[in-house]
Scaffold this motif. Structure first.
Motif, mmCIF file in Angstrom:
data_model
loop_
_atom_site.group_PDB
_atom_site.id
_atom_site.type_symbol
_atom_site.label_atom_id
_atom_site.label_comp_id
_atom_site.label_asym_id
_atom_site.label_seq_id
_atom_site.Cartn_x
_atom_site.Cartn_y
_atom_site.Cartn_z
ATOM 1 N N UNK A 107 57.374 2.637 88.793
ATOM 2 C CA UNK A 107 56.357 3.991 89.947
ATOM 3 C C UNK A 107 56.579 5.283 89.667
ATOM 4 N N UNK A 108 55.223 6.275 89.580
ATOM 5 C CA UNK A 108 54.994 7.531 89.596
ATOM 6 C C UNK A 108 55.359 7.987 90.670
ATOM 7 N N UNK A 109 55.204 9.239 90.233
ATOM 8 C CA UNK A 109 55.905 10.047 91.320
ATOM 9 C C UNK A 109 54.206 10.241 91.699
ATOM 10 N N UNK A 110 54.231 10.259 93.480
ATOM 11 C CA UNK A 110 52.721 11.294 93.817
ATOM 12 C C UNK A 110 52.512 12.033 94.797
ATOM 13 N N UNK A 111 51.015 11.866 94.383
ATOM 14 C CA UNK A 111 51.257 13.246 95.530
ATOM 15 C C UNK A 111 50.964 12.897 96.316
ATOM 16 N N UNK A 112 51.705 14.175 97.471
ATOM 17 C CA UNK A 112 51.631 14.046 98.870
ATOM 18 C C UNK A 112 51.271 15.270 99.431
ATOM 19 N N UNK A 113 49.976 16.040 99.287
ATOM 20 C CA UNK A 113 49.525 16.986 99.617
ATOM 21 C C UNK A 113 48.683 17.039 99.368
ATOM 22 N N UNK A 114 47.471 17.971 100.170
ATOM 23 C CA UNK A 114 45.764 17.525 99.559
ATOM 24 C C UNK A 114 44.629 19.001 99.833
ATOM 25 N N UNK A 115 44.521 19.853 99.059
ATOM 26 C CA UNK A 115 43.471 20.996 99.609
ATOM 27 C C UNK A 115 42.495 20.932 99.256
ATOM 28 N N UNK A 116 41.192 21.351 100.074
ATOM 29 C CA UNK A 116 40.192 21.478 100.275
ATOM 30 C C UNK A 116 40.002 20.843 101.923
ATOM 31 N N UNK A 117 40.743 21.400 102.554
ATOM 32 C CA UNK A 117 41.020 20.952 104.137
ATOM 33 C C UNK A 117 41.427 21.447 104.955
#
Length: 646
Positions: free
Chosen positions: A198-208
Motif C-alpha cells: 500500500x502506497x500513501x495516497x493523494x487526498x487533495x487536488x487542484x484545478x477546481x
C-alpha cells in the motif's frame, strides 16, 4: 439495542440510475426488510456523491450551474428508488453542510496527528474513475487500468494520507475477521491488492473549486472526492453532532459493486477509520456486475437499461399492475443477482422468471388454493384442519434455509429455497387430489390438504416480502390476514383458525403472451379442472411452436475440469457436431471429471450465454433431478455429435 446499519455506496450524479445502481439498492433494501421482519431496528442509508470534478464537468457541458444540476439529479435518484419500493431511512448528499463539516473535521484531525501530510504529486489520474494510478500500473497506452479511458498526467502540490502506515493492521484485521469482506472471491482480491504494497495516497487536488475546500489551506484546492465520499457513512450517524451516534455506528453491512471494494472500501476506508480510532464495519459485501451481451454496460454501446423503463415495459406487456411489475423486476434482480461472479441481464430472462416463477408457480399456487377453498368451503377455513407432520417439517426446514441464505446476502439461494415450498405443495395437491376427495365425500381430508396450501401461502408471504413487498401485502390481503407475518411467527402451522374468512382470489401476475401473438387483455388465471383418477395434472402446458424454439442437441464431452474456488461447478468442453462449446454445470458433487469425458449428453444450445465465475457458459446440459441430485441423461447407443433431439 444498536440499530442494524446498512449502506449502499453513494452514487455519482453524472448520469441517471441504471440496473447496476438499482441492483445494489434493491439488495440493500431486501436486507433491510429482512432484518426488520426479524424484529431488528434498522438504519438504511443511500444517497448521491456530488463533489466529483466530472460532475462539475458534465454540468458545464450542459450549460447549467453545477448546484442546479446535482439538485436535479439527486431528485431523480430519490424518485427512482421510491418507485422501486426502496424504503431507505436517510438519503444523504455530499453537498450538504453537515457532510462538509465532517470532512473538514476529519481532515484537520488527521493533519494534526501526522496521518495527512503535505507533499507533491506526479503521476497519472483517471477523471472518469476519480482515481490516481502509480506509473507501475500504467501501460504504454496511458489508459486507465479499470475503465480504459485516457489518463491525465498530473504534477501538482497536494496532501497525502499515510495509507502505508496501516498496511500491517489491515492485514491483521482481515486475518482475524474472515467475514469482514465477502464473498470469498472479493476477500482474496483484496488480499492480493494489499500484498502488492500500500502506497500513501493523494487526498487533495487542484484545478477546481467544486468540492470541499482543503481546510486551512484553500489555495491547495479541494479534498479528493473518494476521501470525501467515504465519510458519508460517518456523517449519516450524527458523528460530531451527538454523543449517542454509537447507537448506529459501526455499519453492520456495507454493500457495493466489486469494482470499488479492494482499492477504496476495503483499504482506504478502514485505514481512515483506524486513523480516527473508530470501530470498523462488521461486513463489506461486493457483488458482481450485470453484463449485457457479454459486455459491461456502457452508454456508448447502447446496452444500459433504465429500471423504470423495464418495469413499464413489463407492465404494458403483461397487464400486471405497476406495483406488482416493480416487484417482479425486484424478484428478477435478486433471483439472478451476481454474487461472486458477473451475470447476464436480459429482458428475455426477466420474462422467463415472470412467467415461470411468478405467474405459473407463486401466483398459480395462491389462486388455485383460494379458488378451491371458495368452491368447496365457501371461502372459510374448515374445522379441524391441520398440516400433515411431514409437510410441516419441510416448511420449517425451508424457512430456516431461507433465513440462512438471506443473512449471507445470497438471495438467489434464498429464493430457490423458498420456491421448494411451492413445489412441495403442488406435488402434495397432485398426490392427494382434493378435487377427487370432495367427489368421494371426504370433505375433512380435502380441507386438510387445502389448509396446507393456505399455510404455505402465509409462510411464503413472509419469505418473499424482502424481495416483493407489495406482492407480499397482496398475498396477505387475499389470505385475509392484513399484513405479512413477522419472521418469528411465519412458520406457525395453526395460524389460520377455523372459520377464518378468505378473500376472493385475484390473479397477481397475468401471464405474458408470446411476442408473436396479438396482445390480449389480462384474464384471470384459469383453474385446473378436476382430473380423472389416475390422470396426470399438466402445469404450464406449451404449444408445439414453443417446443420448436428449443434447440437440443447431443454433445460429446471432450474435456472436463473443476471450476477454481467452487465445490459445485465443472467446466465442460463439448463437441456439438463440429462446433466446440463450453458450458459450466453444477454437477461436481455428483460426477468427477473422469466420469464425464467421452459421455454423450443432451444440451440446450440456443440458451443465451451467461458469464459464470469468469467463464462464458454457452448452453445448458439436461439432467434428471432426483432428490436434489443430478442424474445424467444419454442416448441408449452412440449417435453423431450434434444430433438433434426432437
Amino acid at each position: 439495542m444498536k440499530r442494524y446499519y446498512i449502506t449502499t455506496p453513494i452514487y455519482y450524479v453524472n448520469s441517471v440510475p441504471h440496473i447496476g445502481t438499482a441492483l445494489t439498492t434493491i439488495v440493500a433494501d431486501a436486507c433491510a426488510r429482512f432484518q426488520k421482519r426479524r424484529g431488528r431496528r434498522v438504519y438504511f442509508l443511500t444517497g448521491t456523491d456530488e463533489n466529483a470534478p466530472k460532475v462539475h464537468r458534465v454540468a458545464g457541458e450542459r450549460g447549467i450551474p453545477t448546484q442546479q444540476f446535482v439538485d436535479e439529479m439527486a431528485a431523480e435518484f430519490e424518485r427512482t428508488w421510491q418507485a422501486l419500493h426502496i424504503e431507505y431511512d436517510v438519503f444523504i448528499r455530499t453537498t450538504e453542510d453537515r457532510h462538509k463539516r465532517v470532512v473538514t473535521e476529519v481532515f484537520r484531525r488527521l493533519v494534526r496527528q501526522g496521518d495527512i501530510y503535505k507533499g507533491s504529486y506526479q503521476g497519472w489520474y483517471c477523471v472518469s474513475c476519480e482515481t490516481f494510478f502509480a506509473s507501475s500500473k500504467v501501460g504504454e497506452s496511458r489508459t486507465c487500468p479499470d475503465c480504459g479511458k485516457p489518463l491525465e498526467w498530473r504534477d501538482e502540490p497536494c496532501y497525502y494520507f499515510r495509507l502505508s502506515a496501516y498496511e500491517l493492521r489491515l492485514k491483521a484485521h482481515l486475518a482475524a475477521n474472515p467475514r469482514f469482506i465477502e464473498p470469498e472471491v472479493r476477500r482474496n482480491e483484496t488480499l492480493g491488492f494489499i500484498a502488492e504494497g500500500l502506497q500513501d495516497i493523494a487526498v487533495t487536488r487542484t484545478g477546481t473549486d467544486w468540492g470541499v475546500p482543503v481546510p486551512d489551506d484553500p489555495a491547495s484546492g479541494v479534498v479528493y472526492v473518494w476521501f470525501d465520499a467515504l465519510l458519508n457513512y460517518l456523517t449519516a450517524t450524527g458523528w460530531l453532532e451527538r454523543d449517542d451516534y454509537t447507537d448506529t455506528w459501526p455499519p453492520d453491512l456495507q454493500l457495493m459493486g466489486k469494482d470499488i471494494l479492494p482499492r477504496f472500501h476495503a483499504t482506504i476506508w478502514p485505514a481512515m477509520l483506524m486513523a480516527l480510532d473508530l470501530p470498523l464495519p462488521e461486513r463489506l459485501y461486493g457483488h458482481g456486475w450485470w453484463i449485457v451481451n457479454k459486455q459491461k454496460m456502457s452508454k456508448s454501446l447502447g446496452n444500459v437499461y433504465a429500471p423504470l423503463e423495464v418495469v413499464q415495459s413489463l407492465a404494458a406487456a403483461s397487464g400486471c399492475e405497476t406495483p406488482y411489475a416493480v416487484d417482479a423486476f425486484r424478484y428478477y434482480m435478486l433471483r439472478e443477482m451476481p454474487t461472486d461472479s458477473d451475470a447476464e441481464f436480459s429482458l428475455e430472462g426477466l420474462e422467463t422468471r415472470y412467467n415461470g416463477d411468478l405467474a405459473n408457480d407463486l401466483g398459480n399456487m395462491l389462486h388455485r388454493t383460494l379458488s378451491m377453498m371458495h368452491r368447496y368451503f365457501g371461502g372459510r377455513v374448515p374445522d379441524g384442519a391441520r398440516v400433515d407432520a411431514g409437510l410441516a417439517d419441510l416448511f420449517a426446514q425451508q424457512a430456516a434455509r431461507v433465513t440462512e441464505a438471506y443473512e449471507a446476502v445470497d438471495f438467489p439461494r434464498g429464493l430457490r429455497e423458498a420456491w421448494q415450498i411451492i413445489s412441495a405443495v403442488n406435488r402434495y395437491y397432485d398426490e392427494q387430489a382434493p378435487w377427487t376427495l370432495m367427489k368421494q365425500g371426504d370433505t375433512a381430508r380435502a380441507g386438510q390438504v387445502l389448509y396446507a396450501g393456505l399455510i404455505a401461502a402465509r409462510l411464503l408471504c413472509a419469505l418473499v416480502e424482502p424481495a416483493m413487498p407489495q406482492v407480499a401485502r397482496e398475498i396477505a390481503r387475499q389470505l385475509g390476514i392484513g399484513e405479512p407475518p413477522a419472521w418469528s411467527d411465519a412458520t406457525a402451522m395453526d395460524a389460520l383458525p377455523a372459520g377464518h374468512t378468505l378473500q376472493e382470489p385475484t390473479p397477481i401476475f397475468p401471464r405474458l403472451q408470446a411476442k408473436a401473438e396479438p396482445k390480449q387483455p389480462p384474464t384471470p388465471t384459469p383453474q385446473p379442472e378436476p382430473p380423472q383418477q389416475g390422470a396426470t395434472t399438466m402445469q404450464d402446458a406449451i404449444t408445439i411452436d414453443d417446443f420448436k424454439r428449443l434447440q437440443i442437441r447431443i454433445a460429446t464431452v471432450t474435456a472436463a475440469e473443476p471450476v477454481p474456488k467452487s465445490t459445485k461447478l465443472l467446466k465442460l468442453t463439448l463437441d456439438v457436431g463440429g462446433e466446440t462449446r463450453t458450458i459450466v454445470a453444477g454437477i461436481a458433487e455428483d460426477y468427477t471429471p473422469d466420469q464425464l469425458v467421452g459421455k454423450q449428453i443432451p444440451v440446450l444450445v440456443n440458451l443465451q450465454p451467461a458469464l459464470i465465475r469468469g467463464i462464458v457458459s454457452e448452453g445448458m446440459m439436461l439432467a434428471a433431478d432426483v432428490d436434489g441430485r443430478a442424474v445424467l441423461l444419454h442416448p441408449d447407443r452412440e449417435v453423431p455429435s450434434g444430433s438433434t433431439v426432437r
